[in-house]
Design a protein around this motif. Structure first.
Motif, PDB file in Angstrom:
ATOM      1  N   PRO A 273       0.212  -1.335  -0.250  1.00 30.36           N
ATOM      2  CA  PRO A 273       0.086  -0.121   0.033  1.00 30.36           C
ATOM      3  C   PRO A 273       1.265   1.450  -0.085  1.00 30.36           C
ATOM      4  O   PRO A 273       0.052   2.397  -0.399  1.00 30.36           O
ATOM      5  CB  PRO A 273      -0.910  -0.015   1.399  1.00 30.36           C
ATOM      6  N   VAL A 274       1.963   1.070   0.038  1.00 36.21           N
ATOM      7  CA  VAL A 274       2.552   2.788   0.770  1.00 36.21           C
ATOM      8  C   VAL A 274       3.757   2.907  -1.168  1.00 36.21           C
ATOM      9  O   VAL A 274       4.897   1.468  -0.453  1.00 36.21           O
ATOM     10  CB  VAL A 274       3.026   2.454   1.730  1.00 36.21           C
ATOM     11  N   ARG A 275       3.678   3.715  -1.368  1.00 31.51           N
ATOM     12  CA  ARG A 275       4.553   3.568  -2.388  1.00 31.51           C
ATOM     13  C   ARG A 275       5.184   5.111  -2.354  1.00 31.51           C
ATOM     14  O   ARG A 275       4.285   6.257  -2.443  1.00 31.51           O
ATOM     15  CB  ARG A 275       3.487   3.470  -3.946  1.00 31.51           C
ATOM     16  N   LEU A 276       6.501   5.563  -2.574  1.00 33.48           N
ATOM     17  CA  LEU A 276       7.211   6.331  -2.443  1.00 33.48           C
ATOM     18  C   LEU A 276       8.110   6.459  -3.663  1.00 33.48           C
ATOM     19  O   LEU A 276       8.828   5.161  -3.847  1.00 33.48           O
ATOM     20  CB  LEU A 276       7.690   6.516  -1.064  1.00 33.48           C
ATOM     21  N   THR A 277       8.229   7.947  -3.901  1.00 37.09           N
ATOM     22  CA  THR A 277       9.185   7.307  -5.541  1.00 37.09           C
ATOM     23  C   THR A 277      10.795   7.682  -4.962  1.00 37.09           C
ATOM     24  O   THR A 277      11.067   7.250  -3.357  1.00 37.09           O
ATOM     25  CB  THR A 277       9.561   9.118  -5.543  1.00 37.09           C
TER      26      THR A 277
ATOM     27  N   PRO B  83      25.538   9.512   1.154  1.00 34.62           N
ATOM     28  CA  PRO B  83      25.834  10.844   1.337  1.00 34.62           C
ATOM     29  C   PRO B  83      24.520  11.255   1.398  1.00 34.62           C
ATOM     30  O   PRO B  83      23.330  10.839   1.279  1.00 34.62           O
ATOM     31  CB  PRO B  83      25.770  10.598  -0.907  1.00 34.62           C
ATOM     32  N   TRP B  84      24.132  12.325   2.327  1.00 35.63           N
ATOM     33  CA  TRP B  84      23.170  13.970   2.819  1.00 35.63           C
ATOM     34  C   TRP B  84      22.186  13.778   1.030  1.00 35.63           C
ATOM     35  O   TRP B  84      20.646  14.060   0.979  1.00 35.63           O
ATOM     36  CB  TRP B  84      23.168  14.461   3.703  1.00 35.63           C
ATOM     37  N   SER B  85      22.966  13.388  -0.315  1.00 35.61           N
ATOM     38  CA  SER B  85      22.317  14.763  -1.721  1.00 35.61           C
ATOM     39  C   SER B  85      22.293  13.591  -2.262  1.00 35.61           C
ATOM     40  O   SER B  85      23.040  12.495  -1.777  1.00 35.61           O
ATOM     41  CB  SER B  85      22.975  15.511  -1.562  1.00 35.61           C
ATOM     42  N   MET B  86      21.362  13.250  -2.982  1.00 38.37           N
ATOM     43  CA  MET B  86      21.485  13.160  -4.516  1.00 38.37           C
ATOM     44  C   MET B  86      21.326  12.914  -5.546  1.00 38.37           C
ATOM     45  O   MET B  86      21.233  12.308  -6.502  1.00 38.37           O
ATOM     46  CB  MET B  86      19.918  11.783  -4.540  1.00 38.37           C
ATOM     47  N   GLU B  87      22.433  14.186  -5.026  1.00 39.81           N
ATOM     48  CA  GLU B  87      22.781  14.115  -6.799  1.00 39.81           C
ATOM     49  C   GLU B  87      24.075  13.809  -7.382  1.00 39.81           C
ATOM     50  O   GLU B  87      24.565  13.311  -6.826  1.00 39.81           O
ATOM     51  CB  GLU B  87      23.524  16.006  -6.288  1.00 39.81           C
ATOM     52  N   ASP B  88      23.514  13.238  -8.908  1.00 37.64           N
ATOM     53  CA  ASP B  88      25.119  13.313  -9.249  1.00 37.64           C
ATOM     54  C   ASP B  88      25.020  11.645  -8.660  1.00 37.64           C
ATOM     55  O   ASP B  88      26.515  10.752  -9.005  1.00 37.64           O
ATOM     56  CB  ASP B  88      26.292  13.207  -9.059  1.00 37.64           C
ATOM     57  N   GLN B  89      23.742  11.042  -8.379  1.00 35.21           N
ATOM     58  CA  GLN B  89      23.673   9.678  -7.503  1.00 35.21           C
ATOM     59  C   GLN B  89      22.947   8.225  -8.555  1.00 35.21           C
ATOM     60  O   GLN B  89      22.451   9.701  -8.785  1.00 35.21           O
ATOM     61  CB  GLN B  89      23.646   9.425  -6.265  1.00 35.21           C
ATOM     62  N   ASP B  90      23.335   7.789  -8.118  1.00 34.86           N
ATOM     63  CA  ASP B  90      21.916   6.291  -8.623  1.00 34.86           C
ATOM     64  C   ASP B  90      21.096   6.639  -7.827  1.00 34.86           C
ATOM     65  O   ASP B  90      21.908   6.045  -6.927  1.00 34.86           O
ATOM     66  CB  ASP B  90      22.520   5.323  -9.018  1.00 34.86           C
ATOM     67  N   ALA B  91      20.042   6.348  -8.005  1.00 32.81           N
ATOM     68  CA  ALA B  91      18.522   6.956  -6.945  1.00 32.81           C
ATOM     69  C   ALA B  91      18.765   5.358  -6.291  1.00 32.81           C
ATOM     70  O   ALA B  91      18.166   5.156  -5.210  1.00 32.81           O
ATOM     71  CB  ALA B  91      17.574   7.288  -7.867  1.00 32.81           C
ATOM     72  N   GLN B  92      18.108   4.418  -7.185  1.00 33.73           N
ATOM     73  CA  GLN B  92      18.428   2.977  -7.078  1.00 33.73           C
ATOM     74  C   GLN B  92      19.277   2.804  -5.919  1.00 33.73           C
ATOM     75  O   GLN B  92      18.820   1.456  -4.688  1.00 33.73           O
ATOM     76  CB  GLN B  92      17.663   2.624  -8.076  1.00 33.73           C
TER      77      GLN B  92
ATOM     78  N   PHE C  66      12.911  -6.450   9.617  1.00 28.12           N
ATOM     79  CA  PHE C  66      11.751  -6.956   9.463  1.00 28.12           C
ATOM     80  C   PHE C  66      11.943  -7.491   8.003  1.00 28.12           C
ATOM     81  O   PHE C  66      13.829  -7.573   7.372  1.00 28.12           O
ATOM     82  CB  PHE C  66      11.087  -6.065   8.648  1.00 28.12           C
ATOM     83  N   PRO C  67      11.836  -8.465   7.091  1.00 22.59           N
ATOM     84  CA  PRO C  67      12.338  -9.136   6.099  1.00 22.59           C
ATOM     85  C   PRO C  67      12.211  -8.495   4.471  1.00 22.59           C
ATOM     86  O   PRO C  67      12.034  -6.749   4.771  1.00 22.59           O
ATOM     87  CB  PRO C  67      11.102 -10.250   5.849  1.00 22.59           C
ATOM     88  N   GLN C  68      13.566  -8.402   4.198  1.00 23.08           N
ATOM     89  CA  GLN C  68      13.712  -7.519   3.126  1.00 23.08           C
ATOM     90  C   GLN C  68      12.888  -7.163   2.105  1.00 23.08           C
ATOM     91  O   GLN C  68      12.589  -6.522   0.893  1.00 23.08           O
ATOM     92  CB  GLN C  68      15.173  -7.697   2.178  1.00 23.08           C
ATOM     93  N   THR C  69      12.089  -8.795   2.092  1.00 23.76           N
ATOM     94  CA  THR C  69      11.564  -8.507   0.655  1.00 23.76           C
ATOM     95  C   THR C  69       9.992  -8.076   0.853  1.00 23.76           C
ATOM     96  O   THR C  69       9.596  -7.758   0.100  1.00 23.76           O
ATOM     97  CB  THR C  69      11.172 -10.557   0.549  1.00 23.76           C
ATOM     98  N   ASP C  70       9.620  -7.610   2.405  1.00 22.78           N
ATOM     99  CA  ASP C  70       8.561  -6.781   2.064  1.00 22.78           C
ATOM    100  C   ASP C  70       8.560  -5.151   1.747  1.00 22.78           C
ATOM    101  O   ASP C  70       7.494  -4.390   1.295  1.00 22.78           O
ATOM    102  CB  ASP C  70       8.135  -6.301   3.770  1.00 22.78           C
ATOM    103  N   VAL C  71      10.150  -4.567   1.040  1.00 23.86           N
ATOM    104  CA  VAL C  71      10.418  -3.261   0.431  1.00 23.86           C
ATOM    105  C   VAL C  71      11.174  -3.723  -0.620  1.00 23.86           C
ATOM    106  O   VAL C  71      12.266  -4.251  -0.693  1.00 23.86           O
ATOM    107  CB  VAL C  71      11.277  -2.735   0.672  1.00 23.86           C
ATOM    108  N   GLN C  72       9.941  -3.813  -1.929  1.00 22.88           N
ATOM    109  CA  GLN C  72      10.405  -4.069  -3.023  1.00 22.88           C
ATOM    110  C   GLN C  72      11.239  -2.790  -4.135  1.00 22.88           C
ATOM    111  O   GLN C  72      10.291  -1.482  -4.063  1.00 22.88           O
ATOM    112  CB  GLN C  72       9.699  -4.718  -3.509  1.00 22.88           C
ATOM    113  N   LEU C  73      11.869  -2.650  -4.246  1.00 22.65           N
ATOM    114  CA  LEU C  73      12.305  -1.141  -5.165  1.00 22.65           C
ATOM    115  C   LEU C  73      12.409  -1.521  -6.972  1.00 22.65           C
ATOM    116  O   LEU C  73      12.154  -2.273  -7.200  1.00 22.65           O
ATOM    117  CB  LEU C  73      13.611  -1.222  -5.049  1.00 22.65           C
ATOM    118  N   GLY C  74      11.443  -0.553  -7.769  1.00 20.98           N
ATOM    119  CA  GLY C  74      11.076  -0.447  -9.232  1.00 20.98           C
ATOM    120  C   GLY C  74      11.922   0.645  -9.956  1.00 20.98           C
ATOM    121  O   GLY C  74      13.088   1.009  -8.804  1.00 20.98           O
ATOM    122  N   LEU C  75      11.475   0.837 -11.404  1.00 23.79           N
ATOM    123  CA  LEU C  75      12.645   1.850 -11.596  1.00 23.79           C
ATOM    124  C   LEU C  75      12.262   3.240 -11.152  1.00 23.79           C
ATOM    125  O   LEU C  75      13.293   3.906 -10.612  1.00 23.79           O
ATOM    126  CB  LEU C  75      11.781   1.484 -12.983  1.00 23.79           C
ATOM    127  N   THR C  76      11.100   3.399 -10.751  1.00 22.82           N
ATOM    128  CA  THR C  76      10.977   4.596  -9.773  1.00 22.82           C
ATOM    129  C   THR C  76      10.430   4.922  -8.849  1.00 22.82           C
ATOM    130  O   THR C  76      10.655   5.753  -8.000  1.00 22.82           O
ATOM    131  CB  THR C  76      10.194   5.856 -10.833  1.00 22.82           C
TER     132      THR C  76
END
Length: 663
Positions: A203-207, A228-237, A285-295
């Protein structure tokens, strides 16, 4: 759940409940019972049928007999009674009387409001737009459908968020919650079904960016080189995967360490505050409860709750640290303010004590001065009282002495007057007695002579003839007097007028004589002053020829001229407009003397004229009084009487003499 069949039952075209109600409203003889019959024929066409094919419309035989029908909504079965003026309520027409009242309203505002309302309720659909005639008004069902369609169109254009409002109890009382009623509302509202579906998935979906920015604060001890504290010039996923893995590792380590002591030495204040806070659930908690998509990052409810709990814990610890610093600053500020206030109060108190000592000194000096003045006032009052008493006593004594002296003088006066009056009375009585004695002797002598004459007969006849003549003369005089009585009243009136004129003339003559005497005195003074002035000028001229120019002004020596005369002379000169500079105050001008003599001659002429008028008035009075007494006087006799009057001073004596002469 799908509720479309229920919506079709209510608002479907031609066969829907609202559509059939609108059709029945348009019919001339439409009624609520006809509408119910049409509903039964449409939704229950078969004999004995009580439930429609879509199970949304129901009506038993008993209900049909009572004109009732039921609609099964999402929340349950609802019964409707046809005989409740469905058609009248659906038409919602304005009464004719109200229409006439609004159309003929004196206020233009009421007319505009009625026109807008009428325009909104008129039916301007495509079928009636091209037809002529008045537009039909919209029914309540049509208005409801239009509003519902407009609401759906607005909802489709936006991203709505619905709020479920729950009624805690049917009694509408505070602090009363009925669990069964709340459960029914949640079930009928589809909330429980939505929760069940949401829990079954993610149910919870965040970018990626929102996930990283939201949960990076859970690892404050991890250096920036690692994460790092900032996502500049980094791979977000990759950053999100690394953040999630690190969070799970740190959560496992924290769970293994257990509860930490906040009093441990060598830890920072922030760590001490975090240990003193209520600890959240561990990030295990199981890491499978959190899934990372493309965005986006997809999370189940337990991992999301754990992450949010730890995030709230770190936010609370940070807020507590900030509050610690803010409270410290506030305390320091309050301490500095209190210190400044204490110093100010001490300074004011010292100043107050100094002013108090100075005021005490002033009061002591003032009290001494006030005591001296008070004693002086007491002594002065005693002296004034003694002085006033002495003056009053002297006044009373002098008054008594004076009254005694005046009383003695009056007594002596009365006694002397009594003696003189007594002597005068005795002398008058003696003179009267002597006169009476002398008159008696003369009367006796005359009596003897008359008695002797009566004895002579010739004498008697002569006396009789004389008496007859006297009687005739008396009768003539009485007749003449009777004729003259009529004119006596007019003479008396004229006499009073002349007497008033004489009094006025006497007053005027007295005033003129007084002015004449004053002018004569002024002229005599002016002549004396002029003479003295001439002598003084002669002496000054002689001295100037004999001694040359002397010291001092020639007018410094004062003459014998009186100040009043000199003042009069100066006033006359000023009135005449003569400029006499450098003259002494007692200088007498010959022109002033000439003016006074001229004024004197004028007054003498006025006095002579007034005296002449007085003589004429006196002559008129003498003639009038003589006429009253029956005597006519000529001018020579009147002049003699006036001359005699002028020789005597008092006016009363002159009048008495005139009367004696006339008699």
């Amino acid at each position: 759940p799908d509720n479309q069949d229920c919506l079709d039952t209510i608002q479907q075209k031609k066969t829907g409940i609202l559509a059939m109600l609108d059709d029945e409203c348009r019919l001339p003889r439409g009624s609520d019972l006809n509408w119910a019959k049409r509903l039964y024929d449409q939704w229950l066409p078969e004999k004995g049928q009580t439930i429609s094919e879509n199970t949304r419309f129901q009506a038993t035989k008993v209900q049909q007999g009572k004109a009732l029908f039921c609609v099964r909504h999402f929340a349950g079965l609802v019964e409707y009674k046809v005989e409740t003026n469905f058609m009248e309520k659906n038409k919602d027409e304005i009464p004719i009387a109200a229409q006439n009242l609004f159309e003929t309203a004196p206020s233009q505002l009421m007319k505009d409001i009625y026109a807008i309302q009428k325009k909104e309720t008129e039916d301007r659909s495509g079928d009636t737009a091209n037809k002529k005639g008045p537009a039909k008004s919209k029914t309540v069902g049509q208005q409801f459908k239009e509003q519902l369609n407009g609401l759906i169109a607005s909802v489709e254009k936006t991203d709505p968020h619905y709020i479920r409002c729950l009624k805690p109890n049917d009694a509408a009382k505070p602090k009363l919650c009925t669990r069964k009623r709340l459960t029914e509302q949640l079930r009928y509202g589809g909330v429980l079904e939505a929760v069940r579906v949401a829990r079954a998935g993610y149910p919870v979906r965040l970018t990626h960016q929102a996930f990283f920015q939201r949960y990076r604060m859970l690892l404050p001890d991890i250096p920036e080189e690692q994460i790092p504290w900032s996502m500049e010039d980094q791979d977000a996923q990759k950053l999100c995967v690394k953040l999630l893995t690190t969070c799970l590792e740190e959560g496992k380590k924290k769970a293994e360490r257990g509860k930490l002591d906040p009093q441990e030495s060598g830890i920072s204040r922030f760590e001490k505050i975090r240990r003193m806070q209520h600890q959240p659930i561990a990030l295990v908690f199981p890491q499978t409860d959190v899934q990372l998509g493309l965005t986006k990052v997809f999370m189940r409810k337990p991992p999301h709750d754990a992450l949010e709990a730890n995030r709230v814990f770190h936010q609370s610890a940070s807020a507590t640290m900030i509050q610690c610093w803010v409270r410290g600053l506030e305390r320091r500020k309050k301490y500095l303010i209190a210190q400044d206030c204490a110093i100010t109060i001490q300074r004011c108190y010292r100043g107050y004590k100094g002013r108090e000592r100075w005021t005490a000194l002033r009061r002591a000096t003032a009290s001494l001065l006030l005591t001296n003045h008070y004693r002086m006032q007491i002594s002065r009052r005693k002296y004034n009282r003694a002085r006033n008493g002495t003056i009053k006593f002297q006044s009373a004594f002098r008054g008594v002495t004076t009254r005694r002296y005046v009383a003695a003088v009056k007594l002596e006066t009365y006694y002397r007057r009594y003696k003189c009056r007594k002597n005068f009375t005795k002398l008058r009585s003696a003179i009267i007695a002597l006169q009476c004695r002398t008159r008696v002797k003369i009367a006796k002598k005359e009596m003897k002579a008359l008695m002797g004459e009566q004895k002579d007969i010739g004498k008697l006849k002569e006396n009789n003839e004389r008496l007859k003549m006297e009687m005739n003369s008396l009768k003539a005089m009485l007749a003449a007097q009777a004729k003259e009585d009529a004119s006596n009243l007019a003479h008396t009136r004229q006499l009073d007028e002349k007497q008033a004129e004489i009094d006025r003339l006497e007053k005027r003559v007295a005033e003129l004589e007084k002015q004449l005497s004053d002018e004569k005195a002024i002229i005599e003074k002016l002549e004396a002053d002029l003479k003295a002035q001439k002598e003084l000028n002669a002496m000054n001229a002689a001295s100037s020829h004999g001694h040359g120019h002397g010291h001092g002004h020639p007018h410094q020596k004062r003459s014998g001229v009186s100040p009043a005369v000199a003042k009069a002379a100066v006033e006359v000169d000023q009135g005449a407009g003569l400029a006499m500079p450098n003259l002494p105050s007692n200088y007498v001008s010959p022109d002033v003397l000439a003016k006074h003599k001229k004024h004197l001659s004028k007054l003498e002429e006025e006095l002579r004229a007034e005296r002449k008028h007085r003589r004429e008035a006196d002559a008129e009075i003498i003639k009038l009084r003589a006429a009253i007494n029956g005597v006519e006087l000529n001018e020579a006799e009147v002049n003699d009487l006036l001359a005699q009057k002028l020789q005597e001073a008092p006016a009363a004596t002159s009048l008495r003499i005139v009367m004696v002469v006339l008699v």
